[in-house]
Design an enzyme around this catalytic site. Structure first.
Site, PDB file in Angstrom:
ATOM      1  N   HIS A 195       0.931  -1.094   0.030  1.00 61.89           N
ATOM      2  CA  HIS A 195      -0.086  -0.022  -0.076  1.00 61.89           C
ATOM      3  C   HIS A 195       0.739   1.184  -0.069  1.00 61.89           C
ATOM      4  O   HIS A 195       0.655   2.337  -0.726  1.00 61.89           O
ATOM      5  CB  HIS A 195      -1.093  -0.006   1.228  1.00 61.89           C
ATOM      6  CG  HIS A 195      -1.401   1.285   1.823  1.00 61.89           C
ATOM      7  ND1 HIS A 195      -2.590   1.943   0.780  1.00 61.89           N
ATOM      8  CD2 HIS A 195      -0.829   2.198   2.491  1.00 61.89           C
ATOM      9  CE1 HIS A 195      -2.530   3.197   1.334  1.00 61.89           C
ATOM     10  NE2 HIS A 195      -1.633   3.394   2.585  1.00 61.89           N
ATOM     11  N   ARG A 302      -7.655  -1.871 -13.325  1.00 63.63           N
ATOM     12  CA  ARG A 302      -7.853  -3.062 -12.294  1.00 63.63           C
ATOM     13  C   ARG A 302      -9.313  -2.500 -11.714  1.00 63.63           C
ATOM     14  O   ARG A 302      -9.142  -1.804 -10.710  1.00 63.63           O
ATOM     15  CB  ARG A 302      -6.590  -2.779 -11.132  1.00 63.63           C
ATOM     16  CG  ARG A 302      -5.329  -3.423 -11.613  1.00 63.63           C
ATOM     17  CD  ARG A 302      -4.514  -3.368 -10.506  1.00 63.63           C
ATOM     18  NE  ARG A 302      -3.027  -3.896 -10.730  1.00 63.63           N
ATOM     19  CZ  ARG A 302      -1.968  -3.516 -11.269  1.00 63.63           C
ATOM     20  NH1 ARG A 302      -1.955  -2.137 -11.381  1.00 63.63           N
ATOM     21  NH2 ARG A 302      -0.979  -4.143 -11.269  1.00 63.63           N
ATOM     22  N   ARG A 338      -9.784  -4.909 -17.127  1.00 61.17           N
ATOM     23  CA  ARG A 338      -9.467  -6.225 -16.548  1.00 61.17           C
ATOM     24  C   ARG A 338     -10.527  -6.825 -15.622  1.00 61.17           C
ATOM     25  O   ARG A 338     -10.900  -5.832 -14.721  1.00 61.17           O
ATOM     26  CB  ARG A 338      -8.397  -6.445 -16.008  1.00 61.17           C
ATOM     27  CG  ARG A 338      -8.270  -7.714 -15.268  1.00 61.17           C
ATOM     28  CD  ARG A 338      -6.815  -8.073 -14.741  1.00 61.17           C
ATOM     29  NE  ARG A 338      -6.790  -7.305 -13.274  1.00 61.17           N
ATOM     30  CZ  ARG A 338      -5.782  -7.353 -12.435  1.00 61.17           C
ATOM     31  NH1 ARG A 338      -4.722  -7.715 -12.730  1.00 61.17           N
ATOM     32  NH2 ARG A 338      -5.859  -6.604 -11.306  1.00 61.17           N
ATOM     33  N   GLU A 437      -0.249 -14.849 -17.097  1.00 62.77           N
ATOM     34  CA  GLU A 437       0.304 -14.544 -15.495  1.00 62.77           C
ATOM     35  C   GLU A 437       0.320 -16.011 -14.779  1.00 62.77           C
ATOM     36  O   GLU A 437       1.119 -15.845 -13.957  1.00 62.77           O
ATOM     37  CB  GLU A 437      -0.327 -13.424 -14.826  1.00 62.77           C
ATOM     38  CG  GLU A 437      -1.753 -13.534 -14.664  1.00 62.77           C
ATOM     39  CD  GLU A 437      -2.391 -12.468 -14.086  1.00 62.77           C
ATOM     40  OE1 GLU A 437      -1.576 -11.654 -13.174  1.00 62.77           O
ATOM     41  OE2 GLU A 437      -3.567 -12.365 -13.889  1.00 62.77           O
ATOM     42  N   ASP A 461       2.614 -11.307 -11.145  1.00 61.35           N
ATOM     43  CA  ASP A 461       2.266 -12.720 -10.934  1.00 61.35           C
ATOM     44  C   ASP A 461       3.071 -13.627 -11.471  1.00 61.35           C
ATOM     45  O   ASP A 461       3.444 -14.717 -11.110  1.00 61.35           O
ATOM     46  CB  ASP A 461       0.767 -13.047 -11.144  1.00 61.35           C
ATOM     47  CG  ASP A 461      -0.003 -12.407 -10.078  1.00 61.35           C
ATOM     48  OD1 ASP A 461       0.303 -12.519  -8.940  1.00 61.35           O
ATOM     49  OD2 ASP A 461      -1.208 -11.655 -10.369  1.00 61.35           O
ATOM     50  N   CYS A 508       1.321  -5.848 -18.995  1.00 61.51           N
ATOM     51  CA  CYS A 508       0.764  -4.627 -18.201  1.00 61.51           C
ATOM     52  C   CYS A 508       1.205  -4.886 -16.908  1.00 61.51           C
ATOM     53  O   CYS A 508       1.097  -4.259 -15.584  1.00 61.51           O
ATOM     54  CB  CYS A 508      -0.412  -4.758 -18.025  1.00 61.51           C
ATOM     55  SG  CYS A 508      -1.467  -6.339 -17.690  1.00 61.51           S
TER      56      CYS A 508
HETATM   57  C1  PEP Z   1       0.367  -8.720 -12.890  1.00 59.11           C
HETATM   58  O1  PEP Z   1       0.273  -9.718 -12.192  1.00 59.11           O
HETATM   59  O2  PEP Z   1       1.323  -8.482 -13.378  1.00 59.11           O
HETATM   60  C2  PEP Z   1      -0.766  -7.630 -13.094  1.00 59.11           C
HETATM   61  C3  PEP Z   1      -0.593  -6.667 -13.898  1.00 59.11           C
HETATM   62  O3  PEP Z   1      -1.921  -7.639 -12.285  1.00 59.11           O
HETATM   63  P1  PEP Z   1      -1.825  -7.615 -10.804  1.00 59.11           P
HETATM   64  O4  PEP Z   1      -0.474  -6.741 -10.378  1.00 59.11           O
HETATM   65  O5  PEP Z   1      -3.201  -6.512 -10.418  1.00 59.11           O
HETATM   66  O6  PEP Z   1      -1.868  -8.991 -10.018  1.00 59.11           O
HETATM   67 MG    MG Z   2      -1.753 -10.238 -11.784  1.00 58.01          MG
END
Ligand code: PEP
Ligand code: MG
Length: 587
Positions: A195, A302, A338, A437, A461, A508
């Protein structure tokens, strides 16, 4: 005696360099003595407690309102969680019954109950509950402060410009912190996606997290330098170090300004190939920053923030309004929405989701959506309806194989049919893509590519799953290597599969904003980079300085190397060679 210079390395959270006086926050303790109260005073103690609760609640509502106006609803959402703590009847009842039994002052009893709560929560080895500790701690300190009539917390009342140093900063700390008096901050714990890191980026102040022992090595009033770009903190710098960082700071400021000159120039390689450059957002309030930094659209919206820290579920109308307002503002560029990525580290307050041993590997994202089509379809309908007002795309998170993509598309087809029947408009040719991912999706990307309109690589991820490294744990951050050969091979495979099927491939995850990786990604054939708005100008700068052929050669070279460290050193040397004026940024 002059204090010794100490240099500490942590995790870069928000770029930029600042220096100033350290302000060690969170150490002040309220001294509460054990005081007996007479039977006939018990009612008065309960009254004082209830008044403190009301006062605290009003304070939080006030902060929530102010933050929501100044920084947008997303940043204010956390205070809804704080209000839940205040209304926790178990906590209140426990305090009152203990008071009646032990007949000690209400502040003493309250502090005791609070400590016990925190102890119980901290012994549970669960990231979600750990986040709740900071909420309980935060609210508990406010209530205590009101009970003993102490002054308002210091962070909102800073009289001079300081650098805040803390073990951790709670959401209400960061939210009440005024940008004008907090030049930067550094914390012992946290990762790139914590955060505090997110808040620092949106405040655009330099910050470093995950420094582990910083608070043990610094005192209030010490001179300190924060280098948020490189994740370095210097305590009591020598005049020589000070001078060096002052020069670096000047360079950083003029470099950032210079980058903004590129804002309206196209994102094309030196030999004229157009590359997509878009930004990631969490809430509609982030849109102005996207436009200000010259990103061409939104590559990742997001949407799960809609569902967090609230008691009810967002309805179709509310979501429709948000998606269509973003679509209209970004027009003629596109917005990739997303679908909700709930679960993992993202908190589901209103849904009855049981605690999970491994939330990142658990009932999350598309898995949750497919199990709850009632909730998922509301979102799909809202996105589809908004697609009549701009250019929207749909993207599913955490796809692990073709069946999930197919099942999601069946629900999308049903939503389309319903809208048609109701006479509601939507873009019938809306592009539908998959986030790649999960390693199983990366390895079967040829199969997925046959049924998707595009891919977006979620490296945050993908790296954590492929290398088995928790992305938010600072203790193992050294293993979280975007340059690892396994990651490069997976990315190459995803891009090649996408192209073989004639679809475009974007990225992303945070890697898309990492300048060390830009040329390699370009050479691997990436079609679109999507990153935080503040990172987009620099990525454009690099793309405009390289030819596709050069980038392909660099990527080819990177793929022959054996370790992440080798790839990193190689990528940096190539970047310096091709874009020499970026060298200072890398030092
Ligand atoms: C990722 O996993 O790279 C992504 C963009 O999604 P998040 O960070 O929201 O998991
Ligand atoms: Mg992700």
């Amino acid at each position: 005696m002059k204090k010794k210079e100490t240099i500490l390395r942590g995790i870069p959270a928000s770029p930029g360099i600042v220096s100033g006086k350290a302000f060690l926050y969170g150490r002040e303790q309220y001294t509460i003595t054990r005081r007996l109260v007479k039977e006939d005073q018990l009612l008065n103690e309960i009254k004082r407690f209830k008044e403190a609760l009301v006062q605290t609640k009003n304070e939080i509502i006030e902060i929530k309102k102010r933050i929501s106006e100044e920084m947008g609803v997303k940043h204010a959402e956390i205070f809804s969680a704080h209000l839940l703590v205040i209304d926790d009847s178990m906590l209140i009842e426990e305090v009152i019954s203990k008071l009646k039994k032990e007949k000690l002052s209400i502040e003493y009893i309250f502090q005791d109950v609070l400590r016990r709560y925190i102890k119980v929560f901290s012994e549970m080895d669960d990231e979600y509950l750990k986040e709740r500790i900071s909420d309980i701690n935060d609210v508990g300190r406010r209530i205590l402060r009101n009970l003993i009539g102490a002054k308002e917390d210091v962070l909102s009342n800073l009289k001079e410009k300081v650098i805040v140093i803390a073990y951790d900063l709670s959401p209400s700390d960061t939210a009440t912190m005024h940008k004008k008096n907090v030049k930067g901050f550094a914390t012992d714990i946290g990762g790139r996606t914590s955060h505090t890191a997110i808040m620092a980026k949106s405040l655009e102040i330099p910050a470093v997290v995950g420094l582990e022992l910083l608070t043990k090595k610094i005192e209030s009033g010490d001179e300190v330098i924060i280098d948020g770009t490189h994740g370095i903190v210097v305590v009591n710098p020598t005049p020589r170090t000070m001078k060096k960082y002052e020069q670096d700071r000047e360079k950083f400021v003029s470099y950032a300004k210079h980058l903004l000159d590129l804002k309206d120039l196209p994102c094309i390689t030196l030999d004229g190939k157009k590359i997509g450059l878009s930004a990631n957002i969490e809430v509609p309030e982030d849109v102005p920053s996207v436009v200000a930094h010259g990103a061409e659209g939104i590559g990742l919206y997001r949407t799960e923030y809609f569902y967090m820290n609230r008691k009810d579920l967002p309805n179709e109308e509310e979501q429709f309004r948000a998606y269509s307002s973003v679509a209209k503002k970004i027009k003629p560029h596109s917005v990739t929405v997303r679908t909700m990525d709930l679960g993992g580290d993202k908190f589901l307050s209103q849904l009855d989701v049981p605690q999970q041993m491994n939330p990142f590997l658990g009932w999350r994202a598309i898995r949750f959506c497919l199990a709850r089509p009632d909730i998922f379809k509301v979102q799909l309908r809202a996105i589809l309806r908004a697609s009549a007002h701009g250019k929207l795309r749909i993207m599913y998170p955490m796809i692990s194989g073709i069946e999930e993509l197919r099942q999601a598309n069946v629900l999308l087809g049903e939503a389309m049919k319903e809208l048609k029947k109701e006479g509601l408009q939507f873009d019938e040719n809306i592009e539908v893509g998959a986030m790649i991912e999960v390693p199983s999706a990366a390895l079967t990307s040829d199969i997925l590519a046959a049924e998707a309109d595009f891919f977006s690589i979620g490296t945050n991820d993908l790296i954590q799953y492929s290398l088995a490294v928790d992305r938010v744990n600072e203790k193992i951050a050294y293993l979280y290597e975007p340059t690892h050969p396994a990651i490069l091979r997976l990315i190459k495979n995803i891009i090649d599969s996408g192209h073989a099927s004639g679809i475009w491939v974007g990225m992303c995850g945070e890697m898309a904003g990492d300048i060390v990786m830009t040329i390699i990604l370009l050479g691997l054939g990436l079609d679109e980079f999507s990153t935080s708005p503040i990172a987009t100008p620099e990525i454009k700068r690099i793309i405009r300085a390289v030819t596709i052929n050069q980038a392909e050669q660099v990527a080819k070279g990177a793929l022959t190397l054996s370790t992440g460290k080798e790839v990193e050193a190689y990528a940096k040397s190539k970047l310096k060679e091709i874009v020499p004026d970026i060298a200072a940024e890398l030092e």
